[in-house]
Each structure stands twice: as C-alpha cells, then as structure tokens.
Design an enzyme around this catalytic site. Structure first.
Site, PDB file in Angstrom:
ATOM      1  N   ASN A 112      26.974  43.057  89.102  1.00  0.00           N
ATOM      2  CA  ASN A 112      28.400  42.654  89.579  1.00  0.00           C
ATOM      3  C   ASN A 112      28.003  42.770  91.028  1.00  0.00           C
ATOM      4  O   ASN A 112      27.343  43.826  91.472  1.00  0.00           O
ATOM      5  CB  ASN A 112      29.370  43.425  88.899  1.00  0.00           C
ATOM      6  N   HIS A 113      28.921  41.886  91.840  1.00  0.00           N
ATOM      7  CA  HIS A 113      29.266  42.092  93.292  1.00  0.00           C
ATOM      8  C   HIS A 113      30.302  42.618  93.578  1.00  0.00           C
ATOM      9  O   HIS A 113      31.351  42.694  92.764  1.00  0.00           O
ATOM     10  CB  HIS A 113      28.833  40.693  93.933  1.00  0.00           C
ATOM     11  N   ALA A 114      30.465  43.315  94.545  1.00  0.00           N
ATOM     12  CA  ALA A 114      31.929  44.002  95.136  1.00  0.00           C
ATOM     13  C   ALA A 114      32.981  42.668  95.375  1.00  0.00           C
ATOM     14  O   ALA A 114      32.307  41.564  95.793  1.00  0.00           O
ATOM     15  CB  ALA A 114      31.868  44.735  96.543  1.00  0.00           C
TER      16      ALA A 114
END
Length: 212
Positions: free
Chosen positions: A88-90
C-alpha cells in the site's frame, strides 16, 4: 483413512505411486519470517514455483512490518494472491507517490500500512482470488474464484465477487456455533481420521460424539 503426514512436502500420491508436485503443504516449503502457516494447509499451482512465499504473497518482504497468518487445513487454489500491507501507498497526502522508497536512509522505516492479514482454519480460497491488506477471514469460510476480499469475512460465510460480499452461510447459526466450539482442526491426527466420514457428510451429531 489416515491423514498424510503433516511433515510431507508433497501430500498427494498419484495412483502410479509418484508424488504430485503441484500441491504442497505450505509450512514444509515456506521459511519466511513474516508468514505463518498451520499444519495441513496446502496450495496448488499448475506451474509450481520454487519460492511459494513470493508466489502467494509477492509484497511480503522479510523486513515487512505486517504478517500473514494461515490456519490449519486451509485449501488454496491456483492463482490466489495475498496483497499484504507493504504494497500500500500513503493516501493522506496530495500525492501517493512513495518518495521515501527511493531514499536508502528512509526506505526501511517507511511503511504507511502495517495491518496484518489473518486467515482462519479450514478456509477454501478459490481460483484466482485476491486477498487485500488487513483482511480477516473466519474459520470455515469459502472464498469464491476471482473474489477480491477486504475487511472481515465471518466464519462459515461464502463470499464472491469484487468487492467480495457474503452471498450465504454454509450452515445455520446454531451449527456454526457448534463447529466453532468443536474446533475439529485442533484434534489429533488419529481422531481427525476417525472423524473423516462425519466431516465429509456434514454429520454434526457423529462429529460431536467423537469429541466426547
């Protein structure tokens, strides 16, 4: 019939006496610090990898902060993928671009999502299903082919689709409660072998009698 030895790498023996190398007991082929698998849980693949952990969970790295846990007697079909939290990315900034991963000084300390993924016991995950970060799948659940699973799947639920939704339950609430109380997957191999007819025919009374 007796269970195959939990220590076997290839638990299926074909009629000609050869081992079927496309199905493995996962805890005999995986040595990964962030992945735990219970006894008798297997995966099948038409193109068996040399690295089963990477095939099943490509974003679960040795230095990941999250874990992936699979219970006992899980059945994992070809093409299943666990997309764990390290993928996941921020998403709370203006951009989702992961600038810190390109900086060696920040790389190892940067992980916006650290949720664990947990799969219970006796869970069947069908062909090509995708399990997303932080999913928690209850005991006895069935995950339909191609389903995209997030959030919590209740015990003995059947889920399908994208996003995966509960379409029905395998048993009535009283039966589910009784099965969760019996926890047959924790029984000794000998007792499970004796319980095989009851397990395959849905004979709860016979299963309960064996537990007494």
């Amino acid at each position: 019939m007796p269970l195959p030895e939990a220590s076997r790498r290839y638990p299926i023996t074909l009629p000609d006496g050869t081992e079927h190398t496309g199905t493995v007991f996962l805890n005999q082929v995986i040595d990964h610090p962030r992945l735990q698998v219970g006894d008798y849980s297997y995966a099948s693949d038409f193109d068996p990898p040399t690295d089963w952990a990477t095939r099943l969970a490509p974003y679960l790295f040795p230095n990941s902060r999250e874990t992936l846990t699979l219970g006992r007697f899980c059945q994992i079909a070809h093409g299943v993928r666990f997309i764990t939290a390290s993928a996941n990315h921020a998403m709370d900034g203006i951009t989702c671009f992961p600038f810190p991963v390109f900086d060696p000084a920040q790389m190892t300390s940067y992980q916006p999502d650290c949720r664990d993924t947990v799969v219970g016991h006796d869970v069947w995950i069908g062909y090509g299903a995708m399990i997303l970060p932080g999913a928690r799948i209850g005991d006895g659940a069935l995950i339909g082919a191609g389903a995209v699973v997030r959030g919590t799947v209740p015990p003995y639920a059947v889920v399908t689709g994208n996003p995966a939704r509960v379409i029905r339950y395998r048993f009535d609430p009283d039966t589910i409660a009784a099965l969760l109380d019996l926890r047959w997957w924790d029984w000794t191999p000998d007792l499970i072998s004796r319980a095989e007819p009851a397990l395959l025919t849905g004979d709860l009374a016979a299963l309960t009698a064996l537990a007494l």
